[in-house]
Design an enzyme around this catalytic site. Structure first.
Site, short mmCIF file in Angstrom:
data_model
loop_
_atom_site.label_atom_id
_atom_site.label_comp_id
_atom_site.label_asym_id
_atom_site.label_seq_id
_atom_site.Cartn_x
_atom_site.Cartn_y
_atom_site.Cartn_z
N HIS A 95 46.92 35.20 38.30
CA HIS A 95 48.04 34.88 38.85
C HIS A 95 48.25 33.48 38.82
CE1 HIS A 95 48.37 39.33 40.76
NE2 HIS A 95 48.35 39.36 39.31
N PRO B 160 39.54 46.71 54.97
CA PRO B 160 39.60 47.22 56.29
C PRO B 160 40.45 48.57 56.20
CG PRO B 160 40.49 45.15 56.40
CD PRO B 160 39.95 45.17 55.28
N GLY C 229 39.46 42.92 49.35
CA GLY C 229 40.58 42.38 49.83
C GLY C 229 41.87 42.41 49.15
N THR C 230 41.70 43.53 48.36
CA THR C 230 43.19 43.65 47.49
C THR C 230 43.76 44.90 47.63
OG1 THR C 230 44.29 44.08 45.16
CG2 THR C 230 41.81 44.38 45.52
N ASP D 230 45.13 30.47 45.53
CA ASP D 230 44.59 29.37 46.36
C ASP D 230 43.08 28.93 45.61
OD1 ASP D 230 42.17 30.90 47.14
OD2 ASP D 230 43.43 32.03 48.64
P1 NAD Z 1 48.15 42.15 49.30
O1 NAD Z 1 48.74 41.25 50.32
O2 NAD Z 1 48.75 43.10 48.57
O3 NAD Z 1 46.85 42.92 50.04
C1 NAD Z 1 45.91 42.44 50.87
C2 NAD Z 1 44.88 43.45 51.09
O4 NAD Z 1 43.73 42.60 51.91
C3 NAD Z 1 45.18 44.56 51.83
O5 NAD Z 1 44.68 45.92 51.22
C4 NAD Z 1 44.39 44.47 53.29
O6 NAD Z 1 44.03 45.77 53.87
C5 NAD Z 1 43.35 43.58 52.83
N1 NAD Z 1 42.81 42.64 54.00
C6 NAD Z 1 43.25 42.35 55.02
N2 NAD Z 1 42.41 41.38 55.75
C7 NAD Z 1 41.26 41.57 55.04
C8 NAD Z 1 40.16 41.04 55.38
N3 NAD Z 1 39.60 40.52 56.35
N4 NAD Z 1 39.30 41.36 54.51
C9 NAD Z 1 39.08 42.18 53.47
N5 NAD Z 1 40.46 42.89 53.14
C10 NAD Z 1 41.56 42.44 53.99
O7 NAD Z 1 47.20 41.30 48.35
P2 NAD Z 1 46.87 41.44 46.80
O8 NAD Z 1 46.15 42.57 46.54
O9 NAD Z 1 45.90 40.28 46.54
O10 NAD Z 1 48.08 41.35 46.07
C11 NAD Z 1 49.19 40.61 46.22
C12 NAD Z 1 49.59 39.32 45.55
O11 NAD Z 1 49.82 38.40 46.63
C13 NAD Z 1 48.73 38.78 44.56
O12 NAD Z 1 49.21 38.64 43.32
C14 NAD Z 1 48.33 37.42 45.13
O13 NAD Z 1 48.48 36.52 43.84
C15 NAD Z 1 49.47 37.15 45.97
N6 NAD Z 1 48.96 36.30 47.27
C16 NAD Z 1 48.10 35.50 47.25
C17 NAD Z 1 47.34 34.69 48.33
C18 NAD Z 1 46.30 33.68 48.31
O14 NAD Z 1 45.96 33.16 47.30
N7 NAD Z 1 45.58 33.69 49.31
C19 NAD Z 1 48.02 35.21 49.59
C20 NAD Z 1 49.07 36.11 49.53
C21 NAD Z 1 49.52 36.64 48.51
#
Ligand code: NAD
Ligand code: ZN
Length: 248
Positions: free
Chosen positions: A119, A219, A192-193, A104
């Protein structure tokens, strides 16, 4: 919680080069689901079944339909307090670079200037032919999906989202730059990863191995929690409170 916020502010104030690694969790409160969250319409598919070159070859309509849905969702959402707090930390000279796994554009829309997209970006549309270098940011075709898929004006191949799919290599320049930032840093904030997608998950460890510190904001526990000097089990929104402490 207050002690953790103070401790984070202290670590940031004592750092001379802070970088940030962000993942889908930072955009969760903007209403963009993480891959491990529920995303209604599409939760019968796993991202690994849609975000791959194989899936695109097999069923480009289905893959494009998912991306068109994600693009409309992402472009209709706004940055949240966590994105704004990081942009403000950059303005204050505290944060030098944001390395994000997100596709995003919420960091940029919050005002961050130094962002590395490991990515790729949903904003970029590229040619699916490896022999062609055409790219565009024009997404006018989006409303015709899935009836009509966009084609490359240079070579006629299908266009595809300019994001890194599962099984594809990361852009080597972006990756080298991210590793370089991690090496220079004496502090990395990891926000948030889930820290399971490589090589992104190893970036904070580069900082750590060179004597730097890690602050994790999530969290939930992650594999990186054990390596972190400070783990804040909270939403990314806590960055706003850390920022307030920095300004005091
Ligand atoms: P992930 O979906 O694997 O993990 C998300 C993490 O965020 C989790 O550990 C969770 O506990 C945490 N989380 C949830 N709510 C939160 C909050 N309010 N504050 C802080 N942390 C919070 O995501 P990732 O580690 O980024 O890896 C997955 C892949 O997904 C990446 O390659 C990414 O490109 C892609 N992705 C991107 C988006 C985006 O661009 N917004 C959305 C979904 C997935
Ligand atoms: Zn082309």
């Amino acid at each position: 919680m207050l002690t953790e916020i103070k401790r984070a502010a202290e670590l940031i104030e004592n750092s001379s080069y802070t970088t940030v690694l962000t993942g889908a969790g930072i955009s969760a409160e903007s209403g963009i689901p993480t891959f491990r969250g529920k995303d209604g319409l599409w939760n019968k598919y796993r991202p690994e079944e849609l975000a791959t070159p194989h899936a695109f070859r097999k069923n480009p309509s289905l893959v494009w339909e998912w991306y068109a849905w994600r693009m409309k969702l992402v472009f209709s959402r706004e940055p949240n307090t966590a994105h704004f707090a990081l942009a403000e930390m950059e303005k204050l000279g505290i944060v030098k670079k944001i390395i994000t796994q997100n596709v995003d554009d919420l960091h940029e829309r919050a005002g961050s200037k130094n962002v590395l997209h490991l990515h790729g970006k949903l904003r970029d549309i590229i040619c699916s032919s490896s022999l062609c270098s055409y790219s565009t940011q024009n997404i006018d075709f989006i409303d015709s999906i899935p009836e009509k898929l966009p084609e490359c004006p240079k070579c006629g191949s299908l266009l595809r989202p300019g994001v890194v799919w599962f099984g594809e290599s990361l852009n080597p320049e972006v990756l080298t730059s991210a590793f370089g930032e991690a090496e220079k840093s004496d502090l990395i904030l990891v926000v948030g990863t889930s820290a399971v997608v490589q090589p992104a998950a190893s970036i904070p460890l580069i900082t750590k191995r060179r004597g730097g510190k890690i602050i994790e904001i999530n969290p939930n526990e992650t594999p990186l929690s054990y390596e972190s000097d400070l783990s804040i089990r909270n939403s990314a929104a806590i960055l706003q409170e850390i920022l307030l402490h920095l300004k005091k």
